[in-house]
Design a protein around this motif. Structure first.
Motif, PDB file in Angstrom:
ATOM      1  N   SER A 132       0.839  -1.183   0.000  1.00  0.00           N
ATOM      2  CA  SER A 132       0.000   0.000   0.000  1.00  0.00           C
ATOM      3  C   SER A 132       0.882   1.244   0.000  1.00  0.00           C
ATOM      4  O   SER A 132       1.842   1.334   0.756  1.00  0.00           O
ATOM      5  CB  SER A 132      -0.914   0.001   1.231  1.00  0.00           C
ATOM      6  OG  SER A 132      -1.770   1.112   1.207  1.00  0.00           O
ATOM      7  N   THR A 134       0.757   5.548   0.049  1.00  0.00           N
ATOM      8  CA  THR A 134      -0.030   6.764   0.226  1.00  0.00           C
ATOM      9  C   THR A 134       0.654   7.896  -0.525  1.00  0.00           C
ATOM     10  O   THR A 134       1.844   8.170  -0.311  1.00  0.00           O
ATOM     11  CB  THR A 134      -0.174   7.133   1.709  1.00  0.00           C
ATOM     12  OG1 THR A 134      -0.850   6.072   2.396  1.00  0.00           O
ATOM     13  CG2 THR A 134      -0.980   8.413   1.872  1.00  0.00           C
ATOM     14  N   ARG A 170      -4.899  13.390  -0.870  1.00  0.00           N
ATOM     15  CA  ARG A 170      -4.173  12.133  -0.790  1.00  0.00           C
ATOM     16  C   ARG A 170      -4.913  11.012  -1.500  1.00  0.00           C
ATOM     17  O   ARG A 170      -6.137  11.039  -1.632  1.00  0.00           O
ATOM     18  CB  ARG A 170      -3.923  11.737   0.670  1.00  0.00           C
ATOM     19  CG  ARG A 170      -2.939  12.651   1.381  1.00  0.00           C
ATOM     20  CD  ARG A 170      -2.597  12.134   2.742  1.00  0.00           C
ATOM     21  NE  ARG A 170      -1.633  13.000   3.403  1.00  0.00           N
ATOM     22  CZ  ARG A 170      -1.105  12.776   4.591  1.00  0.00           C
ATOM     23  NH1 ARG A 170      -1.459  11.685   5.256  1.00  0.00           N
ATOM     24  NH2 ARG A 170      -0.233  13.604   5.116  1.00  0.00           N
ATOM     25  N   THR A 172      -4.622   6.675  -1.445  1.00  0.00           N
ATOM     26  CA  THR A 172      -4.003   5.431  -0.973  1.00  0.00           C
ATOM     27  C   THR A 172      -4.185   4.379  -2.052  1.00  0.00           C
ATOM     28  O   THR A 172      -5.315   4.038  -2.415  1.00  0.00           O
ATOM     29  CB  THR A 172      -4.633   4.964   0.350  1.00  0.00           C
ATOM     30  OG1 THR A 172      -4.464   5.987   1.332  1.00  0.00           O
ATOM     31  CG2 THR A 172      -3.948   3.693   0.836  1.00  0.00           C
TER      32      THR A 172
END
Length: 272
Positions: A132, A134, A170, A172
């Protein structure tokens, strides 16, 4: 004309908006239809279905309903054991299964385990084939820019799922572990109006931005992209902002909402 891929792709787009997730799960036709799609032979349909379920499971009250839906857990188990599927599909099926099967009230974790858990957002602890990332995205100021970013990320082969936090600019992104982070920056930079930095924590636990230089290497591209919700030319900005939720709540509309039409397709067309 509706087909399986267009229906599940549009459901996925609706489910990506948090305000729509409860409505979709409560609809009598959509959740059973998504379970049926888990047995589909088209890998694009399977992947879009799993992305939709992953979005819906982000709302905790949805989890018991989804877990208890007839055939849900069995279909996920069958999908995880099914041969010939891509790593992306198998990994996402495992993730959705683990989320739905997690204890309702897990035992309290130590502060150290809680910190580790936060750093693994969107990644199952046993899944080593995905990671993952960000990103802080400069220029992510409106739904139009978000649409550009979505299109750019969806074209990158190895991107599994993504969610946006518009207030903090942002995104993710869950990707295969072998996909370089710079590939995401390259794809986003190709929009000519957006650029990305990675958000990480330093030794003091503070968030810092790490520059990502777009690479000169060719970004792996998805060969086929699903259909998306059509833009309506006459919409005012106010209506455009409410489009997704209005499609799921306007039950009284004489022509029927898109969600009603999709639910009808799901419940009446079981020939795949």
């Amino acid at each position: 004309m509706m087909d399986a891929l267009s229906v599940v792709s549009q459901l996925r787009d609706l489910a990506s908006e948090p305000q729509n997730r409860e409505v979709i799960v409560q609809d009598q036709g959509c959740l059973p239809g998504l379970v049926l799609f888990l047995d589909h032979q088209n890998p694009d349909v399977l992947f879009a279905t799993l992305q939709t379920l992953r979005y819906l499971a982000e709302l905790p009250p949805n989890i018991p309903t989804m877990k208890n839906e007839l055939g849900m857990m069995v279909s996920l188990e069958n999908l995880m054991a099914r041969e010939g599927l891509s790593v992306d599909i198998t990994a996402l099926a495992q993730e959705v299964y683990d989320i739905l099967n997690a204890p309702a009230n897990p035992p309290p974790r130590s502060p150290e385990r809680q910190r580790r858990k936060k750093s693994q957002f969107f990644i199952n602890s046993t899944n080593k084939k995905a990671k993952s990332i960000t990103l802080h995205i400069r220029g992510l100021d409106s739904s139009d820019q978000r649409g550009l970013c979505e299109e750019a990320l969806l074209k990158v082969r190895g991107v599994i799922s993504f969610t946006f936090q518009m207030a903090s600019k942002r995104c993710t992104v869950r990707i295969r572990s072998d996909l370089p982070t710079e590939s995401l920056a390259t794809a986003i930079a190709a929009t000519k109006v957006l650029s990305a930095q990675q958000v990480v924590k330093n030794e003091a636990g503070e968030e810092v931005y790490v520059p990502l230089n777009p690479s000169e290497l060719e970004v792996p591209q998805n060969s086929a992209l699903p259909d998306y919700l059509p833009e309506e030319e006459d919409e005012s900005p106010e209506k455009k902002a409410d489009r997704a939720i209005s499609r799921t709540t306007a039950k009284e509309d004489s022509s029927g909402s898109w969600l009603n039409a999709a639910a009808g397709f799901l419940t009446k067309t079981f020939y795949w």
